[in-house]
Scaffold this motif. Structure first.
Motif, PDB file in Angstrom:
ATOM      1  N   ASP A   1       0.813  -1.221   0.000  1.00 48.50           N
ATOM      2  CA  ASP A   1       0.000   0.000   0.000  1.00 48.50           C
ATOM      3  C   ASP A   1       0.846   1.270   0.000  1.00 48.50           C
ATOM      4  O   ASP A   1       0.301   2.365  -0.132  1.00 48.50           O
TER       5      ASP A   1
ATOM      6  N   ASP B   1       2.404   2.260  -2.356  1.00 47.12           N
ATOM      7  CA  ASP B   1       2.202   2.882  -3.668  1.00 47.12           C
ATOM      8  C   ASP B   1       1.061   3.897  -3.670  1.00 47.12           C
ATOM      9  O   ASP B   1       0.971   4.730  -4.561  1.00 47.12           O
ATOM     10  N   HIS B   2       0.210   3.865  -2.665  1.00 49.39           N
ATOM     11  CA  HIS B   2      -0.853   4.866  -2.552  1.00 49.39           C
ATOM     12  C   HIS B   2      -0.263   6.264  -2.341  1.00 49.39           C
ATOM     13  O   HIS B   2      -0.896   7.261  -2.679  1.00 49.39           O
TER      14      HIS B   2
ATOM     15  N   ALA C   1      -0.100   8.514  -5.412  1.00 49.76           N
ATOM     16  CA  ALA C   1      -1.347   8.962  -6.052  1.00 49.76           C
ATOM     17  C   ALA C   1      -1.835  10.263  -5.420  1.00 49.76           C
ATOM     18  O   ALA C   1      -1.542  10.563  -4.267  1.00 49.76           O
TER      19      ALA C   1
ATOM     20  N   ILE D   1      -4.131  10.733  -2.033  1.00 53.72           N
ATOM     21  CA  ILE D   1      -3.582   9.463  -1.542  1.00 53.72           C
ATOM     22  C   ILE D   1      -4.695   8.425  -1.396  1.00 53.72           C
ATOM     23  O   ILE D   1      -4.537   7.279  -1.778  1.00 53.72           O
TER      24      ILE D   1
ATOM     25  N   ARG E   1     -12.078   5.339  -6.086  1.00 53.91           N
ATOM     26  CA  ARG E   1     -11.038   4.823  -6.986  1.00 53.91           C
ATOM     27  C   ARG E   1     -10.650   3.419  -6.517  1.00 53.91           C
ATOM     28  O   ARG E   1     -10.377   3.206  -5.348  1.00 53.91           O
TER      29      ARG E   1
ATOM     30  N   SER F   1      -8.013   0.649  -6.169  1.00 54.06           N
ATOM     31  CA  SER F   1      -6.552   0.607  -6.192  1.00 54.06           C
ATOM     32  C   SER F   1      -6.027  -0.456  -7.153  1.00 54.06           C
ATOM     33  O   SER F   1      -4.931  -0.320  -7.692  1.00 54.06           O
TER      34      SER F   1
ATOM     35  N   THR G   1      -4.751   0.576 -10.644  1.00 54.19           N
ATOM     36  CA  THR G   1      -4.466   2.008 -10.598  1.00 54.19           C
ATOM     37  C   THR G   1      -3.073   2.303 -10.062  1.00 54.19           C
ATOM     38  O   THR G   1      -2.318   3.057 -10.659  1.00 54.19           O
ATOM     39  N   HIS G   2      -2.744   1.707  -8.939  1.00 57.13           N
ATOM     40  CA  HIS G   2      -1.454   1.965  -8.295  1.00 57.13           C
ATOM     41  C   HIS G   2      -0.387   0.995  -8.812  1.00 57.13           C
ATOM     42  O   HIS G   2      -0.704  -0.109  -9.255  1.00 57.13           O
TER      43      HIS G   2
ATOM     44  N   HIS H   1      -0.258  -2.423  -7.365  1.00 52.11           N
ATOM     45  CA  HIS H   1      -1.577  -3.041  -7.549  1.00 52.11           C
ATOM     46  C   HIS H   1      -1.904  -3.174  -9.042  1.00 52.11           C
ATOM     47  O   HIS H   1      -3.036  -3.462  -9.411  1.00 52.11           O
ATOM     48  N   SER H   2      -0.921  -2.964  -9.901  1.00 48.88           N
ATOM     49  CA  SER H   2      -1.139  -2.990 -11.348  1.00 48.88           C
ATOM     50  C   SER H   2      -1.294  -4.434 -11.838  1.00 48.88           C
ATOM     51  O   SER H   2      -0.861  -5.383 -11.189  1.00 48.88           O
TER      52      SER H   2
END
Length: 113
Positions: free
Chosen positions: A42, A44-45, A48, A51, A56, A58, A61-62, A65-66
């Motif tokens: 997390d 990676d949040h 963004a 945050i 959205r 995750s 997106t992140h 989490h891709s």
């Protein structure tokens, strides 16, 4: 909203206890701590803006989490660790990462916004 929050954090903190207790060789505490450590994805949040956005998802997106990373996590589940000479705990980390992704996915798609 309360039920959604309870399910989300239950999957993050309580379900890993069940996984750890069922893990072979009874290393439950080590397994549980490793599963909890996978929540570090997390981080990676923080990249963004904003945050946190409740509207959205995750997943996808992140960075961590891709979809390409999710493919890596799933592949890690099925690698022959003994044959490769890799440590047993990598599979635990893979389980934790996949569980984390499933938890975040269900939190967005299975609950009304």
């Amino acid at each position: 909203m309360l039920l959604r929050t309870l399910v989300h954090y239950g999957l993050h903190f309580l379900f890993p206890i069940l996984i750890a207790l069922l893990w072979p060789k009874r290393r439950w505490l080590t397994v549980y701590l490793l599963l909890l450590a996978t929540m570090a994805i997390d981080v990676d949040h923080l990249l963004a803006r904003p945050i946190f956005d409740p509207n959205r998802c995750s997943v996808g997106t992140h960075l961590l989490h891709s979809y390409p990373m999710i493919v890596v996590y799933v592949i890690l589940l099925f690698l022959p660790y003994r044959r490769l000479g890799w440590p047993w705990w990598i599979r635990v980390v893979a389980v934790g990462l996949v569980l984390h992704i499933i938890t975040d996915w269900q939190d967005f798609y299975l609950w009304p916004h």
